[in-house]
Design a protein around this motif. Structure first.
Motif, PDB file in Angstrom:
ATOM      1  N   PHE A 225     -55.465-104.730  89.832  1.00  0.00           N
ATOM      2  CA  PHE A 225     -54.836-104.384  88.554  1.00  0.00           C
ATOM      3  C   PHE A 225     -54.072-103.076  88.720  1.00  0.00           C
ATOM      4  CE2 PHE A 225     -55.326-102.661  84.050  1.00  0.00           C
ATOM      5  CZ  PHE A 225     -54.260-103.398  83.576  1.00  0.00           C
ATOM      6  N   VAL A 226     -52.740-103.132  88.559  1.00  0.00           N
ATOM      7  CA  VAL A 226     -51.934-101.919  88.747  1.00  0.00           C
ATOM      8  C   VAL A 226     -51.722-101.173  87.431  1.00  0.00           C
ATOM      9  CG1 VAL A 226     -50.756-102.832  90.780  1.00  0.00           C
ATOM     10  CG2 VAL A 226     -49.708-103.140  88.530  1.00  0.00           C
ATOM     11  N   GLY A 227     -52.332-101.648  86.350  1.00  0.00           N
ATOM     12  CA  GLY A 227     -52.237-100.955  85.062  1.00  0.00           C
ATOM     13  C   GLY A 227     -50.971-101.317  84.306  1.00  0.00           C
ATOM     14  N   PHE A 228     -50.537-100.399  83.459  1.00  0.00           N
ATOM     15  CA  PHE A 228     -49.330-100.651  82.669  1.00  0.00           C
ATOM     16  C   PHE A 228     -48.088-100.633  83.550  1.00  0.00           C
ATOM     17  CE2 PHE A 228     -51.776 -98.715  78.941  1.00  0.00           C
ATOM     18  CZ  PHE A 228     -52.040 -99.953  78.385  1.00  0.00           C
ATOM     19  N   VAL A 229     -47.185-101.546  83.286  1.00  0.00           N
ATOM     20  CA  VAL A 229     -45.880-101.543  83.940  1.00  0.00           C
ATOM     21  C   VAL A 229     -44.817-101.566  82.842  1.00  0.00           C
ATOM     22  CG1 VAL A 229     -46.698-102.704  86.026  1.00  0.00           C
ATOM     23  CG2 VAL A 229     -45.796-104.081  84.124  1.00  0.00           C
ATOM     24  N   GLU A 230     -43.577-101.221  83.203  1.00  0.00           N
ATOM     25  CA  GLU A 230     -42.491-101.179  82.228  1.00  0.00           C
ATOM     26  C   GLU A 230     -41.495-102.313  82.474  1.00  0.00           C
ATOM     27  OE1 GLU A 230     -41.463 -97.133  80.657  1.00  0.00           O
ATOM     28  OE2 GLU A 230     -41.772 -96.628  82.757  1.00  0.00           O
ATOM     29  N   GLY A 231     -40.554-102.472  81.564  1.00  0.00           N
ATOM     30  CA  GLY A 231     -39.565-103.536  81.686  1.00  0.00           C
ATOM     31  C   GLY A 231     -38.865-103.558  83.042  1.00  0.00           C
ATOM     32  N   GLY A 232     -38.583-102.368  83.574  1.00  0.00           N
ATOM     33  CA  GLY A 232     -37.894-102.285  84.858  1.00  0.00           C
ATOM     34  C   GLY A 232     -38.725-102.817  86.021  1.00  0.00           C
ATOM     35  N   ASP A 233     -40.028-102.962  85.809  1.00  0.00           N
ATOM     36  CA  ASP A 233     -40.898-103.463  86.882  1.00  0.00           C
ATOM     37  C   ASP A 233     -40.946-104.993  86.934  1.00  0.00           C
ATOM     38  OD1 ASP A 233     -41.680-100.848  87.643  1.00  0.00           O
ATOM     39  OD2 ASP A 233     -43.097-100.790  85.985  1.00  0.00           O
ATOM     40  N   ILE A 234     -40.399-105.660  85.917  1.00  0.00           N
ATOM     41  CA  ILE A 234     -40.405-107.131  85.922  1.00  0.00           C
ATOM     42  C   ILE A 234     -39.634-107.648  87.137  1.00  0.00           C
ATOM     43  CG2 ILE A 234     -39.808-109.220  84.634  1.00  0.00           C
ATOM     44  CD1 ILE A 234     -40.134-107.626  82.049  1.00  0.00           C
ATOM     45  N   PRO A 235     -38.438-107.101  87.441  1.00  0.00           N
ATOM     46  CA  PRO A 235     -37.780-107.499  88.689  1.00  0.00           C
ATOM     47  C   PRO A 235     -38.136-106.564  89.846  1.00  0.00           C
ATOM     48  CG  PRO A 235     -36.186-106.511  87.153  1.00  0.00           C
ATOM     49  CD  PRO A 235     -37.551-106.270  86.608  1.00  0.00           C
ATOM     50  N   GLY A 236     -39.192-105.775  89.721  1.00  0.00           N
ATOM     51  CA  GLY A 236     -39.523-104.757  90.706  1.00  0.00           C
ATOM     52  C   GLY A 236     -40.563-105.188  91.735  1.00  0.00           C
ATOM     53  N   LYS A 254     -34.945-113.636  78.357  1.00  0.00           N
ATOM     54  CA  LYS A 254     -33.573-113.952  77.963  1.00  0.00           C
ATOM     55  C   LYS A 254     -32.644-112.761  78.153  1.00  0.00           C
ATOM     56  CE  LYS A 254     -34.671-117.944  75.265  1.00  0.00           C
ATOM     57  NZ  LYS A 254     -34.831-118.568  73.944  1.00  0.00           N
ATOM     58  N   THR A 255     -33.156-111.542  77.996  1.00  0.00           N
ATOM     59  CA  THR A 255     -32.342-110.356  78.269  1.00  0.00           C
ATOM     60  C   THR A 255     -31.971-110.307  79.746  1.00  0.00           C
ATOM     61  OG1 THR A 255     -33.471-109.125  76.518  1.00  0.00           O
ATOM     62  CG2 THR A 255     -32.241-107.838  78.120  1.00  0.00           C
ATOM     63  N   GLY A 256     -32.957-110.574  80.604  1.00  0.00           N
ATOM     64  CA  GLY A 256     -32.697-110.573  82.042  1.00  0.00           C
ATOM     65  C   GLY A 256     -31.688-111.644  82.430  1.00  0.00           C
ATOM     66  N   GLU A 257     -31.870-112.849  81.897  1.00  0.00           N
ATOM     67  CA  GLU A 257     -30.933-113.943  82.190  1.00  0.00           C
ATOM     68  C   GLU A 257     -29.528-113.605  81.707  1.00  0.00           C
ATOM     69  OE1 GLU A 257     -33.941-117.851  82.046  1.00  0.00           O
ATOM     70  OE2 GLU A 257     -32.721-117.347  80.294  1.00  0.00           O
ATOM     71  N   GLY A 258     -29.451-113.048  80.485  1.00  0.00           N
ATOM     72  CA  GLY A 258     -28.152-112.703  79.912  1.00  0.00           C
ATOM     73  C   GLY A 258     -27.454-111.614  80.710  1.00  0.00           C
ATOM     74  N   THR A 259     -28.230-110.636  81.175  1.00  0.00           N
ATOM     75  CA  THR A 259     -27.659-109.546  81.966  1.00  0.00           C
ATOM     76  C   THR A 259     -27.132-110.073  83.295  1.00  0.00           C
ATOM     77  OG1 THR A 259     -29.231-108.007  80.956  1.00  0.00           O
ATOM     78  CG2 THR A 259     -28.147-107.274  82.975  1.00  0.00           C
ATOM     79  N   ALA A 260     -27.914-110.916  83.956  1.00  0.00           N
ATOM     80  CA  ALA A 260     -27.487-111.489  85.235  1.00  0.00           C
ATOM     81  C   ALA A 260     -26.222-112.316  85.042  1.00  0.00           C
ATOM     82  CB  ALA A 260     -28.607-112.341  85.826  1.00  0.00           C
ATOM     83  N   SER A 261     -26.182-113.069  83.960  1.00  0.00           N
ATOM     84  CA  SER A 261     -25.025-113.914  83.690  1.00  0.00           C
ATOM     85  C   SER A 261     -23.783-113.069  83.406  1.00  0.00           C
ATOM     86  CB  SER A 261     -25.367-114.834  82.514  1.00  0.00           C
ATOM     87  OG  SER A 261     -24.219-115.228  81.840  1.00  0.00           O
ATOM     88  N   LEU A 262     -23.937-111.981  82.660  1.00  0.00           N
ATOM     89  CA  LEU A 262     -22.809-111.076  82.381  1.00  0.00           C
ATOM     90  C   LEU A 262     -22.281-110.476  83.677  1.00  0.00           C
ATOM     91  CD1 LEU A 262     -20.984-109.345  80.468  1.00  0.00           C
ATOM     92  CD2 LEU A 262     -22.825-107.665  80.421  1.00  0.00           C
ATOM     93  N   ILE A 263     -23.188-110.015  84.530  1.00  0.00           N
ATOM     94  CA  ILE A 263     -22.750-109.409  85.790  1.00  0.00           C
ATOM     95  C   ILE A 263     -22.011-110.441  86.645  1.00  0.00           C
ATOM     96  CG2 ILE A 263     -23.513-108.294  87.933  1.00  0.00           C
ATOM     97  CD1 ILE A 263     -25.780-107.022  86.333  1.00  0.00           C
ATOM     98  N   GLY A 264     -22.516-111.671  86.658  1.00  0.00           N
ATOM     99  CA  GLY A 264     -21.845-112.738  87.394  1.00  0.00           C
ATOM    100  C   GLY A 264     -20.418-112.944  86.913  1.00  0.00           C
ATOM    101  N   SER A 265     -20.244-112.971  85.591  1.00  0.00           N
ATOM    102  CA  SER A 265     -18.898-113.148  85.026  1.00  0.00           C
ATOM    103  C   SER A 265     -17.988-111.985  85.408  1.00  0.00           C
ATOM    104  CB  SER A 265     -18.958-113.215  83.497  1.00  0.00           C
ATOM    105  OG  SER A 265     -19.789-114.255  83.082  1.00  0.00           O
TER     106      SER A 265
ATOM    107  N   THR B 259     -32.806-105.478  86.019  1.00  0.00           N
ATOM    108  CA  THR B 259     -32.125-106.667  86.520  1.00  0.00           C
ATOM    109  C   THR B 259     -30.773-106.292  87.133  1.00  0.00           C
ATOM    110  OG1 THR B 259     -33.193-107.983  84.800  1.00  0.00           O
ATOM    111  CG2 THR B 259     -31.291-108.965  85.876  1.00  0.00           C
ATOM    112  N   ALA B 260     -30.021-105.440  86.431  1.00  0.00           N
ATOM    113  CA  ALA B 260     -28.717-104.998  86.939  1.00  0.00           C
ATOM    114  C   ALA B 260     -28.892-104.256  88.262  1.00  0.00           C
ATOM    115  CB  ALA B 260     -28.031-104.101  85.909  1.00  0.00           C
ATOM    116  N   SER B 261     -29.919-103.431  88.334  1.00  0.00           N
ATOM    117  CA  SER B 261     -30.165-102.656  89.544  1.00  0.00           C
ATOM    118  C   SER B 261     -30.560-103.574  90.707  1.00  0.00           C
ATOM    119  CB  SER B 261     -31.256-101.627  89.246  1.00  0.00           C
ATOM    120  OG  SER B 261     -31.946-101.271  90.398  1.00  0.00           O
ATOM    121  N   LEU B 262     -31.379-104.590  90.434  1.00  0.00           N
ATOM    122  CA  LEU B 262     -31.759-105.554  91.480  1.00  0.00           C
ATOM    123  C   LEU B 262     -30.534-106.295  92.004  1.00  0.00           C
ATOM    124  CD1 LEU B 262     -33.839-107.234  93.116  1.00  0.00           C
ATOM    125  CD2 LEU B 262     -33.970-108.779  91.151  1.00  0.00           C
TER     126      LEU B 262
END
Lengths: 368, 368
Positions: A225-236, A254-265, B259-262
């Protein structure tokens, strides 16, 4: 490939996956193409395919790898993306989705795959398969591209339920750990609890309580158990499994998917800007393809419903053959590892923990 | 540039921004470089700069554009990233952060900029500037790269408070609309309420109540309410302002950033893979720089604290000169437009709405 023809029962030495052929945005042809791809790659897999018999028979006949690997279960009805879960529950007995889940219910398969309506699939799964003893809220777990060695992290719940108290969050941690062991072959997965800060005093009351409960169960259930993690740790790379309630998890997903999709565009736009950048894009093609493959949502296709008597893999509604095949691969891995039974045993042992902390020590080092 | 020297008061026709020179990860040199860049671009800006006088005097003397544009306010103490907000509140009177906020409190400036400890800055801001009449929970708003015409959406709250009920969410909508009008020049901003689905029956009880309340206020407050939006819409083009509680907003913000950073890391990796891809990277350099500029977190630098008597712009802790300059630009825009007063008027008029729906119609078409 063996000369086996008609029987696809697991008795034949193959793992049988129950597949809903209907309800995806691309229709049954994409599903049949997907299972054909899986059949070609993996000789140990066979299918129960649910949907309108005539349509499916024709589609399957066109795919050589499927010869002798598919048993079609006739079901005329289709659950559409617009159908309300409660309606499907009342009037959906003739649908391919219902039929596909029924094959798990009656033990013909351990795992079911569907590209259909998530809400309906979840409700049918809960009502027909029923929750595991001791589970209050089942969860949907997804794989998330990450910096971890495996390339992915698991996050749950991403939307089975919009609420979760500390007991639910503990169960998500246990189920997530079990999924990481059986679906991703991580012996001692790292579990993190999603919060707005990593300090132990921060966040909502149920998160503080869950923090203590998960911490107490870590050794027995064989995870770190690594304890509390933050949003940035989801892809970390600090946790393999991120535990959260279904409201927060769904928004994050959905935020992560949307961000990835925006960067792709934006990336495509950037490469179209000038003749030089178009030339660069041409040269960069394989590099970009490599990146694309790494974060391709079709490859991480397959939300998994956890906490039921049997496992249901939800593939994206827009899944093509690649997406369906990825979901089938995951279903195969989970079925082969005996995931459903191990998960049930793990949850049962944790449920007994509060009353019986001493005997639970016996479970130390087991890998359910 | 005029020959003005010592006086930087707004009476001299310039907009004065109060700047905390300390507490950022890169120290006062980065802050001074940032405000120098802003001063060079914008002749209508002047600064009150807070921090240790000797250090700042030397740094400012090195920057020609700052001649006659900066008044230094001596403050020896520094709030570190590790300091607890409550400690700063009790013992922080000598710090540059305290001093910078004080200049807003006493009316010398409308807006304050700091790269320091967010928690301490928020607590000091709330206690020293006090909440606007009728505001229960202040909020932090950020700009988010998006598909919208302006290139950015606003999201609030991203972490001022982990809770928000329907009244708070309505106030966030009003404050977000006002910020969009004054900070982004959107005459009739589109407001969305973050939820796990776009159907009106879905989600938590407070979200359903907030949906109705925001909808009722849309005409009077001169914004368009687009209803519920999902995580994927945060970087999308359906809403200019996304309203949510600070827990969810903070997780979404950090998930998006992670996500953007990854993807950035994977992109660099992909281009290093082979000699050909390295050549491609060289050719693609300007294209990638263009993309980078579009989603550069330094350009969207500047969380804004809303709901107080005065506005506080929080720049990233790791801000360099570009980041500080972007935050100063935003502060200037908000100060020039009279944002603080307009926001106060807008909130006051909405607070009176329930009692007095008829007179509130007078506000129709105003642009606070």
């Amino acid at each position: 490939m063996t000369a086996q023809t008609e029987t696809v029962k697991s008795g034949a030495g193959r793992i049988v996956i129950s597949v809903d052929a209907m309800g995806g945005d691309r229709g049954p042809a994409a599903v049949v193409a997907g299972i054909s791809r899986s059949a070609k790659k993996n000789p140990d897999i066979a299918f129960l395919l649910h949907g309108p018999k005539d349509t499916l028979t024709k589609l399957v006949a066109k795919k050589k790898p499927l010869t002798g690997r598919v048993e079609i279960r006739d079901a005329e009805g289709v659950v559409t993306m617009e159908d309300k879960p409660s309606q499907v529950m009342r009037h959906g007995k003739s649908t391919s989705m219902w039929s596909a889940i029924e094959s798990v219910r009656n033990g013909e398969a351990d795992v079911c795959v569907s590209c259909g309506n998530t809400g309906a699939l979840m409700m049918l799964s809960v009502v027909r398969l029923r929750k595991l003893p001791g589970i209050n809220r089942p969860a949907i777990a997804v794989l998330w591209p990450s910096r971890s060695a495996s390339g992915f992290n698991i996050m749950l719940d991403v939307g089975a339920d919009i609420r979760a108290d500390e007991h639910d969050l503990l169960q998500y941690a246990l189920m997530g750990a079990s999924y990481a062991r059986n679906g991703m072959e991580l012996k001692r997965p790292r579990i993190g609890l999603l919060n707005v800060g990593t300090e132990e005093h921060k966040g909502r009351a149920e998160l503080k309580a869950a923090h203590d409960m998960i911490s107490e169960n870590a050794d027995t259930a064989n995870f770190e158990f690594v304890g509390f993690v933050e949003g940035g740790d989801i892809p970390g790379d600090v946790a393999d499994v991120i535990v959260t309630d279904g409201f927060t998890g769904n928004i994050a997903l959905k935020t992560g998917e949307g961000t990835a999709s925006l960067i792709g565009s934006l990336l495509r736009e950037a490469f179209k800007f000038s003749p030089l950048s178009r030339l660069a894009a041409l040269l960069a093609y394989t590099s970009l393809q490599r990146l694309n493959k790494r974060i391709d949502p079709r490859r991480v296709n397959g939300g998994v419903f956890l906490g039921l008597n049997g496992t249901v893999v939800k593939s994206h509604g827009s899944s093509d053959a690649t997406g369906v095949s990825a979901a089938v691969k995951l279903a195969f891995k989970l079925s082969q590892s005996g995931f459903s039974e191990k998960l049930a045993a793990r949850v049962a042992s944790a449920v007994s923990l509060p009353q019986d902390a001493a005997t639970s020590q016996d479970n130390n080092g087991t890998t359910s």
